[in-house]
Design a protein around this motif. Structure first.
Motif, PDB file in Angstrom:
ATOM      1  N   GLN A 133       2.169 -17.152  -0.384  1.00 34.85           N
ATOM      2  CA  GLN A 133       1.060 -16.224  -0.657  1.00 34.85           C
ATOM      3  C   GLN A 133      -0.251 -16.972  -0.794  1.00 34.85           C
ATOM      4  OE1 GLN A 133       1.197 -13.184  -0.271  1.00 34.85           O
ATOM      5  NE2 GLN A 133       3.374 -12.743  -0.418  1.00 34.85           N
ATOM      6  N   TYR A 146      -6.051  -5.788  -7.536  1.00 39.37           N
ATOM      7  CA  TYR A 146      -5.541  -4.663  -6.742  1.00 39.37           C
ATOM      8  C   TYR A 146      -4.088  -4.858  -6.334  1.00 39.37           C
ATOM      9  CZ  TYR A 146      -6.837  -8.306  -3.460  1.00 39.37           C
ATOM     10  OH  TYR A 146      -6.953  -9.523  -2.842  1.00 39.37           O
ATOM     11  N   SER A 189      -5.682   0.815  -1.780  1.00 39.08           N
ATOM     12  CA  SER A 189      -4.604   1.702  -2.198  1.00 39.08           C
ATOM     13  C   SER A 189      -4.262   1.385  -3.656  1.00 39.08           C
ATOM     14  CB  SER A 189      -3.401   1.477  -1.271  1.00 39.08           C
ATOM     15  OG  SER A 189      -2.273   2.162  -1.740  1.00 39.08           O
ATOM     16  N   ASN A 193      -7.777   0.345   3.798  1.00 38.92           N
ATOM     17  CA  ASN A 193      -8.288   1.185   2.722  1.00 38.92           C
ATOM     18  C   ASN A 193      -7.651   0.725   1.424  1.00 38.92           C
ATOM     19  OD1 ASN A 193      -9.860   2.824   4.279  1.00 38.92           O
ATOM     20  ND2 ASN A 193      -8.387   4.501   4.401  1.00 38.92           N
ATOM     21  N   THR A 214      -0.651 -17.836   3.633  1.00 37.37           N
ATOM     22  CA  THR A 214      -2.063 -17.515   3.725  1.00 37.37           C
ATOM     23  C   THR A 214      -2.858 -18.458   2.846  1.00 37.37           C
ATOM     24  OG1 THR A 214      -1.638 -15.146   4.092  1.00 37.37           O
ATOM     25  CG2 THR A 214      -3.754 -15.705   3.253  1.00 37.37           C
ATOM     26  N   GLN A 226     -11.773 -10.217   1.693  1.00 41.22           N
ATOM     27  CA  GLN A 226     -11.582  -8.962   0.918  1.00 41.22           C
ATOM     28  C   GLN A 226     -12.864  -8.147   0.762  1.00 41.22           C
ATOM     29  OE1 GLN A 226      -8.584  -8.644   1.013  1.00 41.22           O
ATOM     30  NE2 GLN A 226      -7.437 -10.379   0.261  1.00 41.22           N
ATOM     31  N   ARG A 285       0.851  -1.201   0.000  1.00 43.32           N
ATOM     32  CA  ARG A 285       0.000   0.000   0.000  1.00 43.32           C
ATOM     33  C   ARG A 285       0.879   1.240   0.000  1.00 43.32           C
ATOM     34  NH1 ARG A 285      -2.712  -3.923   2.840  1.00 43.32           N
ATOM     35  NH2 ARG A 285      -1.157  -3.742   4.451  1.00 43.32           N
ATOM     36  N   ASP A 325      -8.922 -10.740   5.993  1.00 41.37           N
ATOM     37  CA  ASP A 325      -8.506  -9.413   5.515  1.00 41.37           C
ATOM     38  C   ASP A 325      -9.659  -8.815   4.714  1.00 41.37           C
ATOM     39  OD1 ASP A 325      -5.928  -9.937   6.423  1.00 41.37           O
ATOM     40  OD2 ASP A 325      -5.114 -10.391   4.439  1.00 41.37           O
ATOM     41  N   PRO A 356      -8.552 -14.696   3.853  1.00 38.98           N
ATOM     42  CA  PRO A 356      -8.932 -13.343   3.425  1.00 38.98           C
ATOM     43  C   PRO A 356     -10.180 -13.317   2.536  1.00 38.98           C
ATOM     44  CG  PRO A 356      -6.574 -13.659   3.210  1.00 38.98           C
ATOM     45  CD  PRO A 356      -7.172 -15.014   3.472  1.00 38.98           C
ATOM     46  N   ILE A 361     -10.573  -5.382   2.129  1.00 44.03           N
ATOM     47  CA  ILE A 361     -10.173  -4.146   1.453  1.00 44.03           C
ATOM     48  C   ILE A 361     -11.413  -3.283   1.311  1.00 44.03           C
ATOM     49  CG2 ILE A 361      -9.299  -3.129  -0.681  1.00 44.03           C
ATOM     50  CD1 ILE A 361      -7.629  -5.610  -1.109  1.00 44.03           C
TER      51      ILE A 361
HETATM   52  N1  SAH Z   1      -1.502 -13.518  -0.435  1.00 44.11           N
HETATM   53  C1  SAH Z   1      -2.293 -13.103   0.621  1.00 44.11           C
HETATM   54  C2  SAH Z   1      -2.252 -11.656   1.004  1.00 44.11           C
HETATM   55  C3  SAH Z   1      -1.111 -10.804   0.677  1.00 44.11           C
HETATM   56  S1  SAH Z   1      -1.300  -9.093   0.981  1.00 44.11           S
HETATM   57  C4  SAH Z   1      -3.716 -13.401   0.242  1.00 44.11           C
HETATM   58  O1  SAH Z   1      -4.090 -13.492  -0.890  1.00 44.11           O
HETATM   59  O2  SAH Z   1      -4.487 -13.477   1.144  1.00 44.11           O
HETATM   60  C5  SAH Z   1      -2.176  -8.985   2.501  1.00 44.11           C
HETATM   61  C6  SAH Z   1      -3.444  -8.217   2.404  1.00 44.11           C
HETATM   62  O3  SAH Z   1      -3.197  -6.888   1.979  1.00 44.11           O
HETATM   63  C7  SAH Z   1      -4.434  -8.744   1.397  1.00 44.11           C
HETATM   64  O4  SAH Z   1      -5.160  -9.815   1.866  1.00 44.11           O
HETATM   65  C8  SAH Z   1      -5.302  -7.538   1.139  1.00 44.11           C
HETATM   66  O5  SAH Z   1      -6.361  -7.479   2.052  1.00 44.11           O
HETATM   67  C9  SAH Z   1      -4.356  -6.366   1.383  1.00 44.11           C
HETATM   68  N2  SAH Z   1      -4.011  -5.685   0.156  1.00 44.11           N
HETATM   69  C10 SAH Z   1      -3.352  -6.153  -0.917  1.00 44.11           C
HETATM   70  N3  SAH Z   1      -3.249  -5.221  -1.877  1.00 44.11           N
HETATM   71  C11 SAH Z   1      -3.880  -4.121  -1.416  1.00 44.11           C
HETATM   72  C12 SAH Z   1      -4.141  -2.820  -1.950  1.00 44.11           C
HETATM   73  N4  SAH Z   1      -3.753  -2.474  -3.160  1.00 44.11           N
HETATM   74  N5  SAH Z   1      -4.822  -1.935  -1.178  1.00 44.11           N
HETATM   75  C13 SAH Z   1      -5.238  -2.290   0.057  1.00 44.11           C
HETATM   76  N6  SAH Z   1      -5.031  -3.481   0.599  1.00 44.11           N
HETATM   77  C14 SAH Z   1      -4.356  -4.404  -0.114  1.00 44.11           C
END
Ligand code: SAH
Ligand code: SF4
Ligand code: F3S
Length: 432
Positions: free
Chosen positions: A200, A162, A331, A329, A230, A259, A56, A297, A257, A299
């Motif tokens: 990942q 994202y 990003s 948030n 994860t 999302q 982010r 997680d 996650p 977003i």
């Molecule tokens: N590989 C893992 C997560 C890696 S990143 C998976 O797929 O679950 C960890 C977390 O960061 C993600 O699950 C997501 O919720 C968040 N994330 C990733 N890219 C993002 C972005 N561009 N903006 C905001 N959150 C982000």
């Protein structure tokens, strides 16, 4: 004596996820092996490494402002070398030198095996792909003597729209099972009690065996606790759920996650599951593994997220009742598909929505924790509590933080704690 005087010192800043934390252990191990000593003081270092995170914008800003400060160290001690490693190194490549001309080395996550050689040479960029990454053995300077990270795979092929990770970590490659298993065997011999398998998307582990077979093999080693992160919801199979239920070492915690709770947004995110598909898996997990903790997680404010989409996320949080959530948030990340999507959401809306869902979750977390009051839980002591040095903290198998009175237990001790009181993000216990 001479040897000591010639010794060079390295200091490392680590940002980002557990993979980065573990990569830092690999970098320091490699350097120690070629004569460096690790220092806790950046002013004392001959080599300063920034192991960066690009997930982010905030993470990126944090790094660049710290990097800016290190320029003064270099002015004071001209011999100091600065290396930028990790995901920003891979993503920004030469732009790091442009932005900070005092940087000496830019090294992507796939090139850390060459670190010792790189830092002996002149200013250079190392971001080429490394197809052998999963076959490498690393020296490691592990932070803990009782809990260890173990890489099982590198990279990611999912290209969630994202996410920058597939661009910074390259294609998905699994480590051969034999080398994972011998690493864990050695850890066990050294007295480690917990391993966390890193990838990942661990559910798509695929070498000479699949993830479930790998877990079965690992479980025979007899580690007290095995965790993994994860899991991708799409690849979470019934066979994996059975394994969590059956294998005694596997901890009763799943980070899964979600999302978003909106199918429209999930599709735009390229997550390849629907909310109902996700829910079905959660219900199956809870049925087969009673008491399991599920965290997620989210977003918030992905492009095009309407109030209705957001409400569906809130409903999902209410319906599933996670044990904890990590909310972010959205990003915008350069180079990703979502970067150019229409209807980017204003920051103020994102933040309001995020705060609201986190507040709702707070009550749920407390409710979940209260259910544990009056029970006994096995906890693994990690060390002094972050909020009060006179207390110890440990984790339950479900990954909840428990603080107890310090009666001299050392890191790595497993004990039974009676849960006296639940808080929002931790539990207060006494030794049983
Ligand atoms: N590989 C893992 C997560 C890696 S990143 C998976 O797929 O679950 C960890 C977390 O960061 C993600 O699950 C997501 O919720 C968040 N994330 C990733 N890219 C993002 C972005 N561009 N903006 C905001 N959150 C982000
Ligand atoms: Fe990013 Fe998706 Fe890969 Fe996770 S699975 S690292 S969110 S692209
Ligand atoms: Fe991890 Fe950040 Fe890279 S979350 S994979 S260090 S972008």
């Amino acid at each position: 004596m001479l040897d000591f005087m010639m010794k060079k010192f390295v200091y490392i800043y680590t940002y980002g996820c557990q993979m980065n934390v573990h990569d830092s252990e690999k970098m320091l191990g490699t350097l120690e092996n070629s004569g460096y000593a690790v220092t806790e003081h950046p002013e004392q270092a001959d080599l300063i490494i920034f192991n960066t995170c690009a997930i982010r914008e905030k993470a990126e800003q944090k790094f660049y402002s710290q990097l800016g400060r290190s320029k003064f160290l270099k002015n004071k001690r001209p011999g100091v070398k600065i290396a930028v490693a990790g995901c920003i190194a891979q993503d920004a490549q030469r732009r790091v030198f442009k932005r900070a001309p005092y940087v000496d080395f830019v090294i992507g996550p796939q090139n850390i095996h060459m670190l010792s050689d790189i830092v002996c040479g002149d200013t250079s960029l190392h971001t080429e792909e490394n197809p052998d990454i999963s076959y490498r053995q690393y020296e490691m300077r592990r932070e803990s003597k009782t809990r260890a990270w173990v890489s099982i795979m590198y990279g990611c092929n999912n290209f969630c729209s994202y996410c920058i990770v597939p661009f910074t970590r390259g294609r998905e490659l699994s480590r051969p099972s034999s080398s994972i298993i011998s690493e864990i065997r050695q850890l066990r011999q050294k007295g480690y009690v917990e391993v966390t398998l890193l990838g990942q998307n661990v559910n798509s582990y695929n070498s000479d065996m699949d993830f479930v077979q790998l877990l079965r093999e690992i479980s025979r080693i007899g580690m007290d606790r095995v965790r993994f992160i994860t899991s991708h919801p799409r690849d979470l199979s019934p066979a994996l759920i059975d394994a969590i239920a059956e294998l005694t070492g596997l901890c009763e915690h799943l980070h899964l996650p979600l999302q978003s709770g909106s199918d429209i947004i999930l599709q735009k995110m390229n997550r390849r599951y629907s909310y109902s598909g996700y829910l079905e898996k959660v219900l199956m997990v809870r049925e087969k593994v009673p008491g399991i903790a599920i965290t997620t997680d989210l977003i918030i404010g992905f492009p095009g997220e309407t109030q209705k989409d957001y409400d569906q996320t809130v409903n999902a949080v209410r319906e599933i009742e996670f044990d904890g959530i990590f909310g972010f948030n959205y990003s915008r990340r350069n180079g990703t598909l979502a970067y150019d999507m229409d209807e980017q959401i204003p920051d103020s809306v994102k933040s309001e929505r995020l705060n609201n869902v986190l507040k709702i979750q707070d009550d749920i977390s407390l409710k979940k924790n209260r259910a544990l009051e009056g029970t006994n839980q096995e906890i693994l002591i990690e060390g002094p509590s972050a909020s009060n040095k006179h207390l110890l903290m440990g984790r339950t198998r479900t990954n909840k933080i428990v603080t107890i009175e310090d009666s001299g237990e050392t890191e790595g001790t497993l004990l039974s704690a009676y849960i006296e009181k639940a808080r929002h993000h931790s539990l207060k216990g006494t030794k049983r």
